[in-house]
Design an enzyme around this catalytic site. Structure first.
Site, short mmCIF file in Angstrom:
data_model
loop_
_atom_site.label_atom_id
_atom_site.label_comp_id
_atom_site.label_asym_id
_atom_site.label_seq_id
_atom_site.Cartn_x
_atom_site.Cartn_y
_atom_site.Cartn_z
N ARG A 1 9.23 3.88 -2.59
CA ARG A 1 10.41 4.70 -2.83
C ARG A 1 9.99 6.17 -2.74
NH1 ARG A 1 13.05 0.98 -1.79
NH2 ARG A 1 14.61 -0.12 -3.03
N GLU B 1 16.37 10.98 0.96
CA GLU B 1 16.72 10.22 2.17
C GLU B 1 18.20 9.86 2.26
OE1 GLU B 1 14.11 6.72 1.56
OE2 GLU B 1 15.95 5.53 1.44
N HIS C 1 13.18 4.31 6.49
CA HIS C 1 13.39 3.15 5.62
C HIS C 1 13.61 1.87 6.45
CE1 HIS C 1 14.37 2.41 1.17
NE2 HIS C 1 14.00 1.26 1.71
N GLN C 2 12.68 1.62 7.35
CA GLN C 2 12.81 0.46 8.22
C GLN C 2 11.79 -0.64 7.91
OE1 GLN C 2 11.43 2.42 12.16
NE2 GLN C 2 10.75 0.31 12.38
N ALA C 3 10.96 -0.42 6.87
CA ALA C 3 9.88 -1.37 6.62
C ALA C 3 10.40 -2.80 6.40
CB ALA C 3 9.04 -0.91 5.43
P1 NAD Z 1 7.07 -6.34 -7.27
O1 NAD Z 1 7.93 -6.23 -8.47
O2 NAD Z 1 6.67 -7.69 -6.78
O3 NAD Z 1 5.72 -5.50 -7.48
C1 NAD Z 1 5.66 -4.25 -8.08
C2 NAD Z 1 4.28 -4.13 -8.73
O4 NAD Z 1 4.14 -2.79 -9.21
C3 NAD Z 1 4.11 -5.07 -9.94
O5 NAD Z 1 2.92 -5.80 -9.81
C4 NAD Z 1 4.09 -4.12 -11.13
O6 NAD Z 1 3.27 -4.58 -12.19
C5 NAD Z 1 3.50 -2.88 -10.48
N1 NAD Z 1 3.73 -1.67 -11.26
C6 NAD Z 1 4.79 -1.35 -12.04
N2 NAD Z 1 4.59 -0.14 -12.60
C7 NAD Z 1 3.40 0.31 -12.14
C8 NAD Z 1 2.64 1.49 -12.37
N3 NAD Z 1 3.08 2.45 -13.20
N4 NAD Z 1 1.46 1.61 -11.72
C9 NAD Z 1 1.01 0.64 -10.90
N5 NAD Z 1 1.66 -0.51 -10.67
C10 NAD Z 1 2.83 -0.66 -11.28
O7 NAD Z 1 7.81 -5.53 -6.12
P2 NAD Z 1 7.61 -5.65 -4.54
O8 NAD Z 1 8.52 -6.67 -3.99
O9 NAD Z 1 6.15 -5.74 -4.25
O10 NAD Z 1 8.20 -4.24 -4.07
C11 NAD Z 1 7.56 -3.03 -4.43
C12 NAD Z 1 8.49 -1.87 -4.11
O11 NAD Z 1 8.65 -1.79 -2.69
C13 NAD Z 1 9.94 -2.04 -4.63
O12 NAD Z 1 10.05 -1.55 -5.96
C14 NAD Z 1 10.75 -1.24 -3.66
O13 NAD Z 1 10.96 0.04 -4.21
C15 NAD Z 1 9.86 -1.13 -2.42
N6 NAD Z 1 10.46 -1.73 -1.22
C16 NAD Z 1 10.58 -0.98 -0.10
C17 NAD Z 1 11.13 -1.53 1.05
C18 NAD Z 1 11.26 -0.74 2.35
O14 NAD Z 1 11.98 -1.19 3.25
N7 NAD Z 1 10.61 0.38 2.49
C19 NAD Z 1 11.55 -2.86 1.04
C20 NAD Z 1 11.39 -3.62 -0.12
C21 NAD Z 1 10.84 -3.03 -1.25
#
Ligand code: NAD
Length: 338
Positions: A234, A263, A295-297
């Site tokens: 994010r 964004e 934001h295409q990942a």
């Molecule tokens: P997830 O919930 O499986 O994993 C998030 C991890 O972050 C967890 O293991 C959690 O313990 C850890 N975490 C929380 N707070 C933390 C901190 N302060 N320091 C370090 N680690 C911490 O989520 P995910 O499915 O792996 O997704 C992660 C992020 O990716 C989402 O929150 C979303 O914002 C982003 N995302 C982006 C896209 C994209 O298209 N760019 C798509 C999907 C998700």
């Protein structure tokens, strides 16, 4: 049951319409983002389906309640844009798609690393213009490089495993240790130890109060000169102004971002004929060692299929058409408020 979709593109309509053959909801699609003004577009709607940049704050939730909306369905994983407390207070259920395809985002992070490192974008354009020079295209081997993964949930873990496959030394910081990942060779350490020797840092934690601007001036001061920073999580995780200062001094050697703090005013639109008023992104775009994608990942066929099926399944449960296993729902990471 009628569902109104906001912030939609042609591909949303395509995937949701195809998968809805099984669910038979009535679907209406709006290109506009959800806001206090656009709530007025809906009539007789049971649920709204929103995406990453729809701001679902207390005022919007109140307006949705008055319109008789019972569910807000996020067709994404992150939920930093929804006021969950206000949803609860307004008796609106909120659901999301917690895991649609971790590989899609992890692989995009790797694509950013490879592009920034080997400059394949520049090589592609050069050769098409009959410029076969290699000057300026020097890269480095990923093998044996130190990679820091911040957040080893579903996406971070998938990313870490790919980097292990490249022969990298993978270090990680998370609030919780993933033992399977540790067994695979990932070394968990405190945040500052993880980042201080890293050649590449990739952010995969969610955006919340603790992680907002986790990458700031102080964080960058603890990193190696020339570090590569990748953010597919994010935009708010990075203090963009601090990153720009880091790029100007050469401390940040490469920056790859799929997400950006401001964004919502830019991404998912064709602004090629417009004057962009955001000077921060204009400055970012001016650096030769910055790669921005909009934001295409998440954007793979597999992920879109999963997003559509999970969202429609969530709506089926929450709108009460299917017999609910209450116990299972309580542990379902798709359901944020019920
Ligand atoms: P997830 O919930 O499986 O994993 C998030 C991890 O972050 C967890 O293991 C959690 O313990 C850890 N975490 C929380 N707070 C933390 C901190 N302060 N320091 C370090 N680690 C911490 O989520 P995910 O499915 O792996 O997704 C992660 C992020 O990716 C989402 O929150 C979303 O914002 C982003 N995302 C982006 C896209 C994209 O298209 N760019 C798509 C999907 C998700």
């Amino acid at each position: 049951m009628k569902i109104a979709f906001f912030s939609t593109q042609a591909y949303d309509k395509q995937f949701f319409t195809a998968h809805n053959a099984l669910y038979q909801f009535e679907l209406v699609f709006f290109e506009a983002a959800l806001s206090l003004e656009t709530v007025e577009l809906i009539q007789g709607v049971d649920a709204v389906c929103v995406f990453v940049n729809d701001k679902v704050d207390a005022a919007v939730l109140k307006a949705l309640t008055l319109k008789g909306v019972k569910v807000v369905a996020l067709r994404c994983a992150g939920f930093n844009n929804v006021d969950l407390e206000a949803a609860k207070a307004n008796q609106i259920s909120v659901c999301r798609v917690p895991a649609y395809s971790p590989a899609s985002v992890a692989e995009h992070a790797v694509a950013m690393i490879l592009t920034l490192n080997r400059k394949t974008n520049k090589a592609y354009n050069r050769v098409r213009e009959q410029n076969f020079s290699l000057v300026g295209l020097l890269g480095f081997n990923l093998k044996d490089k130190k990679v820091a993964v911040i957040g080893t949930g579903k996406i971070g873990a998938a990313f870490a495993r790919i980097m292990l496959g490249f022969g990298c030394e993978v270090h990680a910081f998370d609030l919780m240790v993933d033992e399977a990942l540790e067994k695979a060779g990932v070394n968990y350490q405190p945040l500052l130890s993880v980042i201080q020797d890293a050649d590449i840092i990739s952010l995969h934690c969610p955006l919340n109060e603790q992680t907002k601007h986790i990458v700031n001036q102080d964080f960058l001061a603890h990193t190696k000169k020339g570090v590569m920073l990748i953010n597919t999580s994010r935009g708010g995780l990075i203090d963009t102004k601090a990153a720009i200062e880091g790029l100007k001094t050469g401390h940040i050697g490469y920056l790859g971002i799929d997400v950006y703090e401001q964004e919502e005013k830019l991404f998912f639109r064709d602004l090629s004929s417009e004057i962009i008023l955001d000077d921060v992104i204009q400055r970012l775009m001016s650096f030769p060692n910055v790669f921005i994608s909009a934001h295409q990942a998440f954007f793979t066929k597999e992920a879109m299929d999963q997003i559509a099926t999970t969202t429609l399944e969530n709506l089926t449960h929450l709108l009460g058409d299917k017999k609910i296993d209450e116990q299972a729902l309580q542990h379902d990471p798709s359901i944020l408020v019920r």
